[in-house]
Design a protein around this motif. Sequence first.
Motif, short mmCIF file in Angstrom:
data_model
loop_
_atom_site.label_atom_id
_atom_site.label_comp_id
_atom_site.label_asym_id
_atom_site.label_seq_id
_atom_site.Cartn_x
_atom_site.Cartn_y
_atom_site.Cartn_z
N UNK A 169 44.40 32.53 40.03
CA UNK A 169 43.46 33.66 40.01
C UNK A 169 44.11 34.92 39.46
N UNK A 170 44.65 34.86 38.25
CA UNK A 170 45.38 36.02 37.71
C UNK A 170 44.47 37.20 37.42
N UNK A 171 45.03 38.38 37.61
CA UNK A 171 44.38 39.59 37.13
C UNK A 171 44.77 39.83 35.67
N UNK A 172 46.01 39.45 35.34
CA UNK A 172 46.52 39.58 33.98
C UNK A 172 47.08 38.23 33.56
N UNK A 173 46.56 37.69 32.46
CA UNK A 173 47.02 36.40 31.94
C UNK A 173 47.88 36.65 30.71
N UNK A 174 49.11 36.12 30.73
CA UNK A 174 50.03 36.24 29.61
C UNK A 174 50.01 34.93 28.84
N UNK A 175 49.60 34.97 27.59
CA UNK A 175 49.48 33.76 26.77
C UNK A 175 50.49 33.80 25.64
#
Length: 277
Positions: A169-175
């Motif tokens: 449930x990320x608030x910020x997703x690093x791709x």
Amino acid sequence: MNVHDPRPPGASGLSVRDLAVNYGPVTALRGISLDVPRGAVVTVLGGNGAGKSTLLRAVSGTLRFQRGGITSGEVTLDGVKLSGAATSAVVARGVVQVPEGRRVFARMTVEENLRAGALGARDRRSAAEARERVLELFPVLAERARQRAGLLSGGEQQMLAMGRAMMACPEVLLLDEPTLGLAPLMAARIAETVREINAQGTTVLLVEQNAAMALSLASHAYVLEVGEIALSGPAAELAASDEVRRRYLGVGGDAGDPPARPDGAAVRRPALSRWSA
């Protein structure tokens, strides 16, 4: 504001300030500053070795696994310091990375990979809801639930890696390079999923060599060169610049000879002073 909320008034989003990173005696990043506002997609472009993956590792707290470290500067989320925190604490705070190369647990099933992704979730009670959301985004994972992850196609493994991250449930997703090595059709599907994830409220920091795709998704973009930010600006503006088009989009010729408009006048795209002759 709740008295127990640690966020300073007005702080919103992911912020990197004057960040420097070393791997032993080698300096990989110097003076990096960037902002990822809440609800935005921000992309980082650059060639191989520019420092893009190092930047994401610095944000996610995984530098130590590559024997790297932050030597100066800081990373914050909503004004709360992340730099120096354990990776598990960064995940618990809501920042989750999908690494380059997918790196699924090959001998585990798809379902087991997803359950592993929920271990660091801020609220484990939401795991069932997160799983439902993941399977809506990637229906193929439901069909492959009992299959070993190592037997999936490259595109399916990328979906699983993203789904595993979304289980927290990320608030910020690093791709990190989500379309690397994928066929164009699959890359387009991944891009559309990134757009949908963002539309559902997740902030995204995207590192991607497919500059055209990345700029179409992002509202703001940064370009890294040899560990430093060479330029930044609105994604649409960078996509229209001759330098970016020539260096990263593979189009355009001499920057001094811009194409003509239908009325015969020259088209003037934004000039990037750092790259000017």
